[in-house]
Scaffold this motif. Structure first.
Motif, PDB file in Angstrom:
ATOM      1  N   TYR A 172       0.832  -1.208   0.000  1.00  0.00           N
ATOM      2  CA  TYR A 172       0.000   0.000   0.000  1.00  0.00           C
ATOM      3  C   TYR A 172       0.869   1.262   0.000  1.00  0.00           C
ATOM      4  O   TYR A 172       0.534   2.260  -0.649  1.00  0.00           O
ATOM      5  CB  TYR A 172      -0.913  -0.018   1.222  1.00  0.00           C
ATOM      6  CG  TYR A 172      -1.657   1.275   1.464  1.00  0.00           C
ATOM      7  CD1 TYR A 172      -2.753   1.626   0.677  1.00  0.00           C
ATOM      8  CD2 TYR A 172      -1.259   2.139   2.480  1.00  0.00           C
ATOM      9  CE1 TYR A 172      -3.429   2.820   0.892  1.00  0.00           C
ATOM     10  CE2 TYR A 172      -1.935   3.339   2.703  1.00  0.00           C
ATOM     11  CZ  TYR A 172      -3.014   3.668   1.907  1.00  0.00           C
ATOM     12  OH  TYR A 172      -3.675   4.848   2.130  1.00  0.00           O
ATOM     13  N   GLN A 173       1.992   1.214   0.720  1.00  0.00           N
ATOM     14  CA  GLN A 173       2.868   2.373   0.803  1.00  0.00           C
ATOM     15  C   GLN A 173       3.759   2.526  -0.424  1.00  0.00           C
ATOM     16  O   GLN A 173       4.125   3.643  -0.794  1.00  0.00           O
ATOM     17  CB  GLN A 173       3.762   2.259   2.054  1.00  0.00           C
ATOM     18  CG  GLN A 173       3.028   2.445   3.371  1.00  0.00           C
ATOM     19  CD  GLN A 173       2.531   3.865   3.546  1.00  0.00           C
ATOM     20  OE1 GLN A 173       3.146   4.816   3.088  1.00  0.00           O
ATOM     21  NE2 GLN A 173       1.393   4.008   4.204  1.00  0.00           N
ATOM     22  N   LEU A 174       4.118   1.409  -1.067  1.00  0.00           N
ATOM     23  CA  LEU A 174       5.084   1.464  -2.171  1.00  0.00           C
ATOM     24  C   LEU A 174       4.557   0.789  -3.437  1.00  0.00           C
ATOM     25  O   LEU A 174       5.265  -0.037  -4.045  1.00  0.00           O
ATOM     26  CB  LEU A 174       6.402   0.803  -1.746  1.00  0.00           C
ATOM     27  CG  LEU A 174       7.156   1.451  -0.594  1.00  0.00           C
ATOM     28  CD1 LEU A 174       8.273   0.534  -0.100  1.00  0.00           C
ATOM     29  CD2 LEU A 174       7.729   2.800  -1.017  1.00  0.00           C
ATOM     30  N   PRO A 175       3.334   1.086  -3.870  1.00  0.00           N
ATOM     31  CA  PRO A 175       2.824   0.401  -5.078  1.00  0.00           C
ATOM     32  C   PRO A 175       3.620   0.755  -6.325  1.00  0.00           C
ATOM     33  O   PRO A 175       3.878  -0.108  -7.175  1.00  0.00           O
ATOM     34  CB  PRO A 175       1.373   0.899  -5.167  1.00  0.00           C
ATOM     35  CG  PRO A 175       1.380   2.223  -4.466  1.00  0.00           C
ATOM     36  CD  PRO A 175       2.382   2.086  -3.357  1.00  0.00           C
ATOM     37  N   GLN A 176       4.013   2.037  -6.450  1.00  0.00           N
ATOM     38  CA  GLN A 176       4.733   2.462  -7.649  1.00  0.00           C
ATOM     39  C   GLN A 176       6.111   1.805  -7.718  1.00  0.00           C
ATOM     40  O   GLN A 176       6.584   1.447  -8.797  1.00  0.00           O
ATOM     41  CB  GLN A 176       4.860   3.996  -7.692  1.00  0.00           C
ATOM     42  CG  GLN A 176       5.801   4.615  -6.683  1.00  0.00           C
ATOM     43  CD  GLN A 176       5.295   4.625  -5.255  1.00  0.00           C
ATOM     44  OE1 GLN A 176       4.128   4.333  -5.016  1.00  0.00           O
ATOM     45  NE2 GLN A 176       6.149   4.957  -4.318  1.00  0.00           N
ATOM     46  N   SER A 177       6.744   1.632  -6.558  1.00  0.00           N
ATOM     47  CA  SER A 177       8.070   0.998  -6.538  1.00  0.00           C
ATOM     48  C   SER A 177       7.974  -0.466  -6.946  1.00  0.00           C
ATOM     49  O   SER A 177       8.822  -0.982  -7.687  1.00  0.00           O
ATOM     50  CB  SER A 177       8.676   1.103  -5.133  1.00  0.00           C
ATOM     51  OG  SER A 177       8.905   2.451  -4.783  1.00  0.00           O
ATOM     52  N   LEU A 178       6.931  -1.148  -6.470  1.00  0.00           N
ATOM     53  CA  LEU A 178       6.746  -2.556  -6.825  1.00  0.00           C
ATOM     54  C   LEU A 178       6.483  -2.718  -8.314  1.00  0.00           C
ATOM     55  O   LEU A 178       7.099  -3.555  -8.979  1.00  0.00           O
ATOM     56  CB  LEU A 178       5.585  -3.145  -6.010  1.00  0.00           C
ATOM     57  CG  LEU A 178       5.211  -4.603  -6.327  1.00  0.00           C
ATOM     58  CD1 LEU A 178       6.390  -5.523  -6.068  1.00  0.00           C
ATOM     59  CD2 LEU A 178       4.002  -5.035  -5.502  1.00  0.00           C
ATOM     60  N   VAL A 179       5.579  -1.895  -8.860  1.00  0.00           N
ATOM     61  CA  VAL A 179       5.246  -1.989 -10.285  1.00  0.00           C
ATOM     62  C   VAL A 179       6.465  -1.661 -11.142  1.00  0.00           C
ATOM     63  O   VAL A 179       6.763  -2.357 -12.120  1.00  0.00           O
ATOM     64  CB  VAL A 179       4.070  -1.038 -10.616  1.00  0.00           C
ATOM     65  CG1 VAL A 179       3.855  -0.990 -12.134  1.00  0.00           C
ATOM     66  CG2 VAL A 179       2.800  -1.502  -9.924  1.00  0.00           C
ATOM     67  N   ARG A 180       7.193  -0.593 -10.771  1.00  0.00           N
ATOM     68  CA  ARG A 180       8.382  -0.216 -11.535  1.00  0.00           C
ATOM     69  C   ARG A 180       9.419  -1.326 -11.529  1.00  0.00           C
ATOM     70  O   ARG A 180      10.015  -1.642 -12.570  1.00  0.00           O
ATOM     71  CB  ARG A 180       8.991   1.061 -10.950  1.00  0.00           C
ATOM     72  CG  ARG A 180      10.297   1.476 -11.604  1.00  0.00           C
ATOM     73  CD  ARG A 180      10.910   2.688 -10.919  1.00  0.00           C
ATOM     74  NE  ARG A 180      10.979   2.546  -9.484  1.00  0.00           N
ATOM     75  CZ  ARG A 180      11.876   1.777  -8.850  1.00  0.00           C
ATOM     76  NH1 ARG A 180      12.747   1.067  -9.550  1.00  0.00           N
ATOM     77  NH2 ARG A 180      11.893   1.715  -7.539  1.00  0.00           N
ATOM     78  N   PHE A 181       9.631  -1.941 -10.345  1.00  0.00           N
ATOM     79  CA  PHE A 181      10.638  -2.996 -10.232  1.00  0.00           C
ATOM     80  C   PHE A 181      10.254  -4.204 -11.074  1.00  0.00           C
ATOM     81  O   PHE A 181      11.084  -4.753 -11.808  1.00  0.00           O
ATOM     82  CB  PHE A 181      10.802  -3.389  -8.766  1.00  0.00           C
ATOM     83  CG  PHE A 181      11.795  -4.494  -8.544  1.00  0.00           C
ATOM     84  CD1 PHE A 181      13.152  -4.236  -8.537  1.00  0.00           C
ATOM     85  CD2 PHE A 181      11.371  -5.807  -8.364  1.00  0.00           C
ATOM     86  CE1 PHE A 181      14.073  -5.257  -8.352  1.00  0.00           C
ATOM     87  CE2 PHE A 181      12.283  -6.834  -8.163  1.00  0.00           C
ATOM     88  CZ  PHE A 181      13.638  -6.551  -8.160  1.00  0.00           C
ATOM     89  N   VAL A 182       8.991  -4.627 -10.985  1.00  0.00           N
ATOM     90  CA  VAL A 182       8.541  -5.815 -11.722  1.00  0.00           C
ATOM     91  C   VAL A 182       8.624  -5.572 -13.220  1.00  0.00           C
ATOM     92  O   VAL A 182       9.138  -6.410 -13.979  1.00  0.00           O
ATOM     93  CB  VAL A 182       7.102  -6.197 -11.306  1.00  0.00           C
ATOM     94  CG1 VAL A 182       6.563  -7.295 -12.222  1.00  0.00           C
ATOM     95  CG2 VAL A 182       7.069  -6.653  -9.857  1.00  0.00           C
ATOM     96  N   ILE A 183       8.132  -4.412 -13.689  1.00  0.00           N
ATOM     97  CA  ILE A 183       8.140  -4.117 -15.126  1.00  0.00           C
ATOM     98  C   ILE A 183       9.571  -4.005 -15.653  1.00  0.00           C
ATOM     99  O   ILE A 183       9.896  -4.502 -16.741  1.00  0.00           O
ATOM    100  CB  ILE A 183       7.351  -2.826 -15.411  1.00  0.00           C
ATOM    101  CG1 ILE A 183       5.855  -3.064 -15.165  1.00  0.00           C
ATOM    102  CG2 ILE A 183       7.573  -2.363 -16.850  1.00  0.00           C
ATOM    103  CD1 ILE A 183       4.998  -1.849 -15.361  1.00  0.00           C
ATOM    104  N   SER A 184      10.442  -3.363 -14.869  1.00  0.00           N
ATOM    105  CA  SER A 184      11.835  -3.218 -15.328  1.00  0.00           C
ATOM    106  C   SER A 184      12.520  -4.567 -15.454  1.00  0.00           C
ATOM    107  O   SER A 184      13.327  -4.777 -16.370  1.00  0.00           O
ATOM    108  CB  SER A 184      12.607  -2.322 -14.360  1.00  0.00           C
ATOM    109  OG  SER A 184      12.715  -2.936 -13.081  1.00  0.00           O
ATOM    110  N   ARG A 185      12.173  -5.517 -14.560  1.00  0.00           N
ATOM    111  CA  ARG A 185      12.774  -6.851 -14.649  1.00  0.00           C
ATOM    112  C   ARG A 185      12.188  -7.641 -15.814  1.00  0.00           C
ATOM    113  O   ARG A 185      12.887  -8.417 -16.464  1.00  0.00           O
ATOM    114  CB  ARG A 185      12.571  -7.612 -13.329  1.00  0.00           C
ATOM    115  CG  ARG A 185      13.369  -7.046 -12.162  1.00  0.00           C
ATOM    116  CD  ARG A 185      14.862  -7.040 -12.467  1.00  0.00           C
ATOM    117  NE  ARG A 185      15.665  -6.439 -11.406  1.00  0.00           N
ATOM    118  CZ  ARG A 185      15.930  -5.155 -11.295  1.00  0.00           C
ATOM    119  NH1 ARG A 185      15.455  -4.313 -12.200  1.00  0.00           N
ATOM    120  NH2 ARG A 185      16.681  -4.690 -10.319  1.00  0.00           N
TER     121      ARG A 185
END
Length: 225
Positions: A203-216
């Motif tokens: 909930y606090q870091l949704p953008q970080s999770l999405v960015r990390f997954v997409i970049s990988r």
């Protein structure tokens, strides 16, 4: 600047109050400390409960084997920390925090279901790797956001809160043992705690999770800067 320890302020608890306020000023520091504290609290309970669980489910009484299985989580933490360090070479990779939290939940969910020594060893390695991915960025965030003149106080407060939380979790272990709860019940309580913590992290870091997954996902075909 010469600093002197004021025993009177310390005895009246004023030093503790002043230092505690410094932890609350920066939200990133405070949430990082809470995340680290809960992780180490859960880890303490797992290490305390697993020997009984191994005896009940695997009929293992050899402490060397049991301790060796739990030590595999340390190997996992080393691996996870190296991966986190490599990913955070140029910036703090906050996307690893929710990824690590999800991995911790997965490992805890599998632990009560596994009845094979080999699978439990793999599960402890997964728990350690996920823990390394989780704690390295949090520690980096604390040091990055703390002012230089307050870094020592922040780190001391971090350790103080972690130990308080760990003692609280161990107190819960004792209460469960006194009330007659078995090790599986305790592991499920830790799983529920980890699920709540993981949900809050996402909930606090949704953008970080999405960015990390997409970049990988696209790292093999695209160079993302």
């Amino acid at each position: 600047v010469e600093m002197r320890f004021d025993w009177r302020r310390y005895g009246r608890g004023q030093s503790l109050q002043d230092n505690f306020r410094k932890l609350l000023v920066n939200r990133s520091i405070w949430l990082s400390i809470i995340g680290l504290s809960v992780f180490w609290g859960i880890s303490q309970v797992v290490l305390a409960a697993f020997p009984a669980h191994a005896k009940e489910t695997l009929n293992l009484t050899n402490t060397v084997i049991i301790q060796g299985m739990m030590a595999c989580s340390g190997i996992g933490i080393i691996i996870g920390s190296l991966v986190a360090g490599q990913s955070s070479k140029h910036y703090i990779e906050t996307g690893l925090i929710p990824v690590g939290a999800i991995g911790i939940v997965t490992a805890l969910a599998c632990m009560p279901q596994l009845h094979s020594t080999g699978l439990l060893i793999a599960d402890f390695v997964l728990l350690g790797i996920s823990g390394g991915l989780f704690i390295v960025p949090l520690n980096a965030l604390i040091q990055f956001n703390a002012r230089d003149e307050e870094l020592g106080t922040i780190l001391a407060g971090n350790n103080w809160i972690q130990n308080i939380v760990m003692l609280g979790f161990l107190g819960l272990t004792v209460l469960c043992a006194v009330s007659g709860s078995n090790s599986v019940d305790l592991l499920y309580i830790m799983l529920a705690t980890a699920v709540c913590g993981s949900a809050y992290t996402i909930y606090q870091l949704p953008q970080s999770l999405v960015r990390f997954v997409i970049s990988r996902l696209f790292s093999s075909t695209h160079r993302i800067e």
